[in-house]
Design an enzyme around this catalytic site. Structure first.
Site, PDB file in Angstrom:
ATOM      1  N   LYS A 116      -3.685  15.891  -7.684  1.00  0.00           N
ATOM      2  CA  LYS A 116      -2.826  16.004  -8.868  1.00  0.00           C
ATOM      3  C   LYS A 116      -2.158  17.378  -8.931  1.00  0.00           C
ATOM      4  O   LYS A 116      -0.999  17.491  -9.342  1.00  0.00           O
ATOM      5  CB  LYS A 116      -3.637  15.727 -10.143  1.00  0.00           C
ATOM      6  N   ASP A 138       0.879  -1.167   0.000  1.00  0.00           N
ATOM      7  CA  ASP A 138       0.000   0.000   0.000  1.00  0.00           C
ATOM      8  C   ASP A 138       0.919   1.220   0.000  1.00  0.00           C
ATOM      9  O   ASP A 138       1.658   1.443   0.963  1.00  0.00           O
ATOM     10  CB  ASP A 138      -0.884  -0.030   1.258  1.00  0.00           C
ATOM     11  N   VAL A 139       0.877   2.015  -1.059  1.00  0.00           N
ATOM     12  CA  VAL A 139       1.830   3.129  -1.153  1.00  0.00           C
ATOM     13  C   VAL A 139       1.618   4.166  -0.060  1.00  0.00           C
ATOM     14  O   VAL A 139       2.515   4.975   0.214  1.00  0.00           O
ATOM     15  CB  VAL A 139       1.792   3.823  -2.541  1.00  0.00           C
ATOM     16  N   TYR A 147      -9.474  14.409  -6.123  1.00  0.00           N
ATOM     17  CA  TYR A 147      -8.562  13.945  -7.183  1.00  0.00           C
ATOM     18  C   TYR A 147      -7.780  15.119  -7.785  1.00  0.00           C
ATOM     19  O   TYR A 147      -6.550  15.073  -7.907  1.00  0.00           O
ATOM     20  CB  TYR A 147      -9.378  13.224  -8.255  1.00  0.00           C
ATOM     21  N   ASN A 176       3.034   5.750  -9.918  1.00  0.00           N
ATOM     22  CA  ASN A 176       1.834   5.756 -10.759  1.00  0.00           C
ATOM     23  C   ASN A 176       0.544   5.489  -9.979  1.00  0.00           C
ATOM     24  O   ASN A 176      -0.532   5.890 -10.412  1.00  0.00           O
ATOM     25  CB  ASN A 176       2.018   4.699 -11.860  1.00  0.00           C
TER      26      ASN A 176
HETATM   27  C1  BGC Z   1      -8.871  10.651 -14.905  1.00  0.00           C
HETATM   28  C2  BGC Z   1      -9.832  10.041 -15.912  1.00  0.00           C
HETATM   29  C3  BGC Z   1     -10.289  11.088 -16.905  1.00  0.00           C
HETATM   30  C4  BGC Z   1      -9.126  11.891 -17.477  1.00  0.00           C
HETATM   31  C5  BGC Z   1      -9.587  13.049 -18.340  1.00  0.00           C
HETATM   32  C6  BGC Z   1      -7.762  11.343 -15.643  1.00  0.00           C
HETATM   33  O1  BGC Z   1      -6.823  11.871 -14.760  1.00  0.00           O
HETATM   34  O2  BGC Z   1      -8.383   9.655 -14.027  1.00  0.00           O
HETATM   35  O3  BGC Z   1     -10.941   9.491 -15.233  1.00  0.00           O
HETATM   36  O4  BGC Z   1     -10.982  10.465 -17.974  1.00  0.00           O
HETATM   37  O5  BGC Z   1      -8.320  12.375 -16.433  1.00  0.00           O
HETATM   38  O6  BGC Z   1     -10.577  13.822 -17.726  1.00  0.00           O
END
Ligand code: BGC
Length: 268
Positions: free
Chosen positions: A170, A68-69, A166, A95
């Site tokens: 990122k 598990d990272v 998310y 990744n």
């Molecule tokens: C996401 C995908 C998405 C893509 C473009 C990625 O980082 O994980 O679910 O389709 O970005 O929006």
């Protein structure tokens, strides 16, 4: 086939989250370029074993390893296993990543925490372990002391409604990558990111497997097709190789043009 004179011959790579999707594609491509590969997985042992078999079929050496990272102990165990099996670690492809989507006010703290833990803290922990390992082993076959590639996303710059955890992970990963590159460059450690756009994997299967949604998605991609794992893996092999020896702190955007504001083609 694994190329004994390949770009990465004699080198070793760890790929986190490599039991499927982009990570699996990267592991196989690195093996084809001549690297020995540790195929990290979280829960899909079968998937990881299949990736190992593909690396071996390409003539490479590979090892599946559960970790598990988000766990510092697991990361330490993973690096120890790679060193024991292959003698060194030259390349880290960080990744492993996940989505747990919800509208802004429905997003629970638990889902916020888990996505940040895997996508951002997990990358930090793996990068830290990689740097320590690079220093301990010293210069080897490549021009750099070590190479780190983090898997970011177009959503390190494109805001994404319904995906606050998310997108935040990122965006954070992008600054983590650049800061590490700035700090570690003088030691000849290169740190870069790849930012994939829409790549057909399990993470977005709901979208690309539905014809209407896939068509709508393609409108966001000037190049007119959804990507595949190989598109990303080729970029990773390049960044890991001496062909990219003067590249550090960069983000290689591999997105068919998704970041080009396609909705402005006939608007604005
Ligand atoms: C996401 C995908 C998405 C893509 C473009 C990625 O980082 O994980 O679910 O389709 O970005 O929006």
């Amino acid at each position: 086939m694994s190329d004994p004179n390949g770009l990465l011959a004699g080198q070793t790579a760890i790929v986190t989250g490599a039991s499927s999707g982009i990570g699996a594609g990267c592991a196989v491509a690195l093996a084809e370029a001549g690297a020995a590969v540790l195929v990290n997985y979280h829960s899909d042992k079968e998937g990881a074993d299949a990736v190992v078999a593909k690396c071996e079929a390409a003539g490479g050496r590979a090892l599946a390893f559960q970790a598990d990272v988000a766990s510092e102990d697991d990361i330490a165990g993973m690096f120890a296993a790679a060193v024991e099996a292959f003698g060194a670690v030259d390349i880290l492809v960080s990744n492993a990543g996940m989505q747990m989507d919800a509208s802004f006010t429905d997003l629970t703290k638990a889902d916020w925490d888990r996505v940040i833990a895997v996508n951002l803290t997990g990358a930090f922990l793996a990068m830290q372990a990689a740097v320590r390992q690079f220093r301990a082993q010293g210069m080897r076959t490549s021009r750099a002391l070590g190479k780190i590639i983090v898997m970011s996303s177009v959503h390190d710059v494109i805001p994404w409604a319904g995906h606050a955890n998310y997108a935040a992970s990122k965006g954070g990963l992008s600054m983590l990558m650049k800061t590490a590159a700035q700090e570690l460059g003088q030691e000849k450690i290169r740190v870069n990111a790849v930012s994939p756009g829409a790549i057909a994997t399990a993470i977005n299967k709901e979208v690309w497997s539905d014809p209407a949604q896939a068509e709508a998605l393609k409108k966001l991609i000037p190049y007119g097709r959804i990507g595949d794992a190989k598109d990303i893996a080729e970029a990773v092999v390049y960044l890991a190789s001496d062909a990219a020896d003067y590249v550090t702190g960069s983000t290689l955007v591999v997105d068919g043009g998704m970041e080009l504001y396609p909705e402005f083609r006939d608007n604005g």
